[in-house]
Design a protein around this motif. Structure first.
Motif, mmCIF file in Angstrom:
data_model
loop_
_atom_site.group_PDB
_atom_site.id
_atom_site.type_symbol
_atom_site.label_atom_id
_atom_site.label_comp_id
_atom_site.label_asym_id
_atom_site.label_seq_id
_atom_site.Cartn_x
_atom_site.Cartn_y
_atom_site.Cartn_z
ATOM 1 N N CYS A 1 -2.328 -6.362 2.583
ATOM 2 C CA CYS A 1 -1.037 -5.970 3.156
ATOM 3 C C CYS A 1 -1.003 -6.285 4.660
ATOM 4 C CB CYS A 1 -0.777 -4.484 2.932
ATOM 5 S SG CYS A 1 -0.259 -4.126 1.248
ATOM 6 N N CYS B 1 -1.418 1.325 3.036
ATOM 7 C CA CYS B 1 -2.336 1.630 1.931
ATOM 8 C C CYS B 1 -3.800 1.421 2.314
ATOM 9 C CB CYS B 1 -1.991 0.772 0.715
ATOM 10 S SG CYS B 1 -2.190 -0.994 1.039
ATOM 11 N N CYS C 1 4.348 -2.110 3.110
ATOM 12 C CA CYS C 1 4.276 -3.485 2.618
ATOM 13 C C CYS C 1 4.348 -3.547 1.092
ATOM 14 C CB CYS C 1 2.995 -4.130 3.134
ATOM 15 S SG CYS C 1 2.837 -5.861 2.703
ATOM 16 N N CYS C 2 3.470 -2.792 0.410
ATOM 17 C CA CYS C 2 3.369 -2.938 -1.052
ATOM 18 C C CYS C 2 3.963 -1.765 -1.826
ATOM 19 C CB CYS C 2 1.905 -3.113 -1.456
ATOM 20 S SG CYS C 2 0.909 -1.647 -1.141
ATOM 21 N N ARG D 1 2.601 0.991 -2.592
ATOM 22 C CA ARG D 1 1.609 1.872 -3.230
ATOM 23 C C ARG D 1 1.354 3.095 -2.340
ATOM 24 N NH1 ARG D 1 -3.396 -2.023 -4.087
ATOM 25 N NH2 ARG D 1 -2.549 -2.841 -2.136
ATOM 26 N N CYS E 1 3.125 2.707 1.161
ATOM 27 C CA CYS E 1 2.811 1.611 2.086
ATOM 28 C C CYS E 1 4.073 0.803 2.391
ATOM 29 C CB CYS E 1 1.733 0.734 1.456
ATOM 30 S SG CYS E 1 1.352 -0.764 2.396
HETATM 31 ZN ZN LIG Z 1 -0.073 -1.903 0.990
#
Ligand SMILES: [Zn+2]
Length: 483
Positions: free
Chosen positions: A438, A433, A468-469, A471, A466
């Motif tokens: 992140c 993202c 990680c998140c 988004r 993303c």
């Molecule tokens: Zn992210």
């Protein structure tokens, strides 16, 4: 002496990679420890690798219009402190000189951790007009960075490197130079070191202290960890503004100059060891091998009369053809012992020649990369050997490339990311993202960092999420645990 002695003493790579590396560096006589923590002695065999790398890189720099110069080892503290980010980035690693002889110095001198702060003020004197640009200078030097955790070649308190420092009229010129050098490094790593590398941009967090943008080449070592093998920075006008590097442009207006800097170091010796080495020892790509061919006469019967003269002639012929070749005619070691020794030392081709070969007018070439044996007519050695060396060079690259392909994985979410990093390492391609939170989370929980943002981004990246998140993603990133 037991023929297998040397090989048996080397810890297998698969058993303990770090131990294997450290043992190999010392047994193959690449480097030795120094009395001071974190420093090393580069032994002749290791230095010869570096000299080959220097020669190949230097040729590339010269062909692209760069020249060499040399700047002082010390930087006055006030100079180092002028560029705020630069000093903040390097402060924890700087070694200081506070005394000259018996006299305390009025101003502390930094032992250069990199030379922007001493080259900048010098360039301010040299650059007056657009006619003085571009200024394309490189220096071969040593630098000191007070490191807490060190490992021979990979991270040492003092290391050897080259640092290029260039000055340009425009942002575009500086950016073109930054990418030209990135490409030069990539070509050098792949063509001469036989290490495939990813070239791309570093994130804000990973960029050089004081740079506008940093680019790097990253190799994947055979334990699945990444190694940064060279960096190229667009410095923008940051240093030009603090050191007052200004020039009269084509419209006779005074402008701040645009700069780049770029470097590659003795770390590359470690890269070659880790990318190609195996349980038997080093495997040198021929382009940088200190010795490309070792001739081992088979010492039986009247070999001194029958074999040795032909072995000596082969050595001479090959040397004259530009091959780095040695003849090992020592009688205190058996041929078998020598085979293990040169295998451990990574010599690309071993040439065996015995009484039977002499009768047939041939020698036997044994490849270090595959173990393959191939007879070669003595009369044709100068054609056959260079061809075999190039095949080895290519094969090592192909092998390393296949390894990287097998160890580059795409993941969609953080759970999968963690599993891959824990169990397999390698490179992970994941969408990101762009949020540093992140980047931090990935580092804290998996010890992986963003190695590069590839220059060519997939067109559909904004439709991905993303790793990680979850988004919406802004770009594709390559993650890995790094040295
Ligand atoms: Zn992210």
């Amino acid at each position: 002496m037991n023929d297998e002695r040397l090989v048996k003493q080397l810890t297998p790579k698969s058993e303990d990679y770090s131990k294997w590396y450290l043992e190999l560096i010392r047994k193959a006589e690449l480097a030795d420890y120094a009395p001071m923590k974190g420093m090393m002695v580069i032994r002749p065999y290791g230095y010869a690798v570096w000299e080959n790398m220097q020669r190949l890189l230097d040729g590339r720099f010269k062909r692209s219009g760069h020249v060499n110069a040399y700047f002082p080892l010390f930087i006055p503290e006030s100079y180092l402190q002028k560029e705020a980010e630069h000093v903040k980035g390097f402060a924890p690693e700087v070694a200081w000189v506070t005394q000259g002889g018996n006299e305390p110095l009025e101003e502390r001198l930094a032992v250069r951790p990199t030379s922007e702060a001493i080259i900048g003020p010098t360039y301010a004197k040299w650059v007056k007009s657009y006619r003085d640009l571009p200024l394309l200078i490189n220096q071969w030097a040593n630098v000191v960075r007070w490191e807490k955790v060190t490992r021979p070649f990979l991270r040492t308190t003092e290391f050897l490197w080259q640092e290029g420092h260039t000055v340009h009229e425009t942002y575009e010129d500086a950016q073109a130079e930054t990418l030209r050098i990135l490409d030069l490094y990539k070509d050098f790593a792949e063509t001469d070191l036989a290490v495939p590398v990813l070239a791309g941009q570093k994130t804000e967090r990973e960029k050089f202290a004081g740079a506008l943008m940093t680019y790097a080449i990253e190799g994947l070592m055979s334990d699945g960890k990444a190694l940064q093998m060279g960096t190229s920075h667009n410095l923008g006008q940051h240093f030009a503004k603090v050191f007052n590097i200004r020039f009269e442009d084509r419209a006779q207006v005074l402008q701040f100059a645009w700069q780049t800097s770029w470097g590659a170091s003795t770390r590359l010796v470690g890269a070659v060891v880790m990318a190609h080495g195996d349980d038997s020892g080093l495997v040198f790509p021929p382009h940088v091998a200190p010795v490309q061919v070792v001739i081992v006469p088979i010492s039986v019967g009247n070999w001194r009369e029958s074999v040795l003269p032909l072995a000596a002639k082969a050595r001479e012929d090959l040397a004259r053809a530009g091959v780095r070749v040695e003849l090992d005619a020592r009688e205190e070691f058996t041929p078998g012992w020598k085979f293990s020794e040169y295998e451990m030392r990574g010599v690309p081709v071993r040439m065996e020649i015995g009484p039977r070969d002499v009768k047939q007018g041939q020698a036997v070439l044994v490849r270090r990369d595959t173990g393959q044996k191939e007879p070669a007519p003595l009369a044709a050695l100068v054609e056959v050997v260079p061809r075999v060396l190039e095949e080895i060079q290519r094969n090592l690259f192909e092998r390393a490339l296949a390894f990287r392909r097998e160890n580059t994985r795409e993941v969609e979410d953080f759970a999968a990311f963690k599993t891959v990093m824990e169990e397999k390492r390698g490179f992970i391609e994941g969408a990101w993202c762009g949020d540093e939170a992140c980047e931090d989370k990935v580092k804290d929980e998996t010890m992986a960092t963003i190695r590069v943002l590839p220059l060519e981004q997939p067109a559909d990246v904004s439709r991905r999420s993303c790793v990680c998140c979850g988004r919406p993603a802004k770009m594709l990133a390559v993650f890995g645990r790094a040295y």
